[in-house]
Write a protein that holds these residues in place. Sequence first.
Motif, PDB file in Angstrom:
ATOM      1  N   HIS A  60       0.870  -1.181   0.000  1.00 45.23           N
ATOM      2  CA  HIS A  60       0.000   0.000   0.000  1.00 45.23           C
ATOM      3  C   HIS A  60       0.909   1.234   0.000  1.00 45.23           C
ATOM      4  O   HIS A  60       1.784   1.375   0.872  1.00 45.23           O
ATOM      5  CB  HIS A  60      -0.927  -0.024   1.224  1.00 45.23           C
ATOM      6  N   GLU A  63       1.881   3.499   3.026  1.00 42.39           N
ATOM      7  CA  GLU A  63       2.302   2.828   4.266  1.00 42.39           C
ATOM      8  C   GLU A  63       3.815   2.667   4.227  1.00 42.39           C
ATOM      9  O   GLU A  63       4.351   1.635   3.830  1.00 42.39           O
ATOM     10  CB  GLU A  63       1.552   1.499   4.391  1.00 42.39           C
ATOM     11  N   ARG A 100      -2.774   4.941  -0.774  1.00 48.09           N
ATOM     12  CA  ARG A 100      -2.780   3.478  -0.616  1.00 48.09           C
ATOM     13  C   ARG A 100      -2.766   2.788  -1.981  1.00 48.09           C
ATOM     14  O   ARG A 100      -1.929   1.920  -2.251  1.00 48.09           O
ATOM     15  CB  ARG A 100      -4.052   3.095   0.158  1.00 48.09           C
ATOM     16  N   HIS A 139       3.108  -3.346   6.799  1.00 51.05           N
ATOM     17  CA  HIS A 139       1.997  -2.402   6.577  1.00 51.05           C
ATOM     18  C   HIS A 139       1.889  -1.413   7.724  1.00 51.05           C
ATOM     19  O   HIS A 139       2.354  -1.676   8.834  1.00 51.05           O
ATOM     20  CB  HIS A 139       0.658  -3.149   6.487  1.00 51.05           C
ATOM     21  N   ASN A 140       1.201  -0.295   7.443  1.00 50.23           N
ATOM     22  CA  ASN A 140       0.703   0.593   8.493  1.00 50.23           C
ATOM     23  C   ASN A 140      -0.817   0.504   8.520  1.00 50.23           C
ATOM     24  O   ASN A 140      -1.439   0.105   7.541  1.00 50.23           O
ATOM     25  CB  ASN A 140       1.069   2.053   8.207  1.00 50.23           C
TER      26      ASN A 140
HETATM   27 ZN    ZN Z   1      -1.675  -2.043   4.160  1.00 49.06          ZN
END
Ligand code: ZN
Length: 342
Positions: A60, A63, A100, A139-140
């Motif tokens: 994403h 992130e 994203r 990821h965030n």
């Molecule tokens: Zn993500």
Amino acid sequence: MNGPVDAPPLSVLDHFPADLLDLDATELHARLGGPTLIRINADTEAEREREGVFVSALIHGNETSGWDAIRRLFASRSMPEYRPVILFLGNLRAAEAGVRTLSDQSDFNRIWTNRDEPLVEAVLDEIANDQFTASVDLHNNTGKNPPFAVVTDTEPGTLDLAAQFDRRMVLVESPASVLTRVFTDCPAIAVELGPVGDPACVDRAEALLAELLFDPPTGPKTVHPNTIYRAIARIFVAPGTHFTIGHIGDPTDADVHFTGHVEERNFHELDAGFVLANTTRPIREVIRVEASDGEDVTDRFLVQEGDAIKLRDRVIPAMSTTDIRGVELDCFCYLMETIDVD
Ligand SMILES: [Zn+2]
């Protein structure tokens, strides 16, 4: 939503170019041209004889903590030597835009069962003969969540790997098209480092990667907990529905007003009767709750009383956000239960 991802689908490098260490996530697309798989230690004996670690970041685009951790780690410790590492940098075009996923792209973490997607075909072909000891996807979160690991099975190896990151872990069985699912022969996890922009997320990712990539392989050092979370459903807003979350969003013509307190309660139990949202529309026109297998379970979890949409039973939310676009692209939140594991 569905559209071609970047072309050419994938670049493959046999070493980590040192100049990447100076590049912010927004600058990688201009340098690399698109999704890139970087083999570290590709020419060494280690590559031939040892199993590697697969690390993915920027699946994403916004992130960025995972990429920032990789940069900092490699700048401070040089390159990993003990084992081969394959680094996959995913949606660099979205990273360039700071989002994203771009509107003409598929979500890069929802494509991996689709061999017709050129990127999927290219990555799977490239790693077909590689052996991995672990795979970690960085990821965030969009919303306020504590750090946690996402697992797609409860094999002890998977849970031990997850525990190397955090004792808080969530079993997520749907959707099946996430990148983690590609790795059926080794423990594979996604880690949710925390909110985008929180510098502590970079520290967390760096600590995990330092352990996985630099420490000599000695087997699992961490024993997983006996109770984990299991995602049992997701709450979706019907496409085209106008909605607000707390004070966020335009109340003019909004069909649904989420109360906005769920984000503060991520990973904390909500009681039966909790008012999730208010609406004058029939619930079925605006909100859908979907179980992991895709079944519509709206009535099992929610009840409409007048204008209020309430929880039928106590449940634990996660990944709830006040980001309107984030909800439109993914979901309002996950609903979880706790399960015991061996
Ligand atoms: Zn993500």
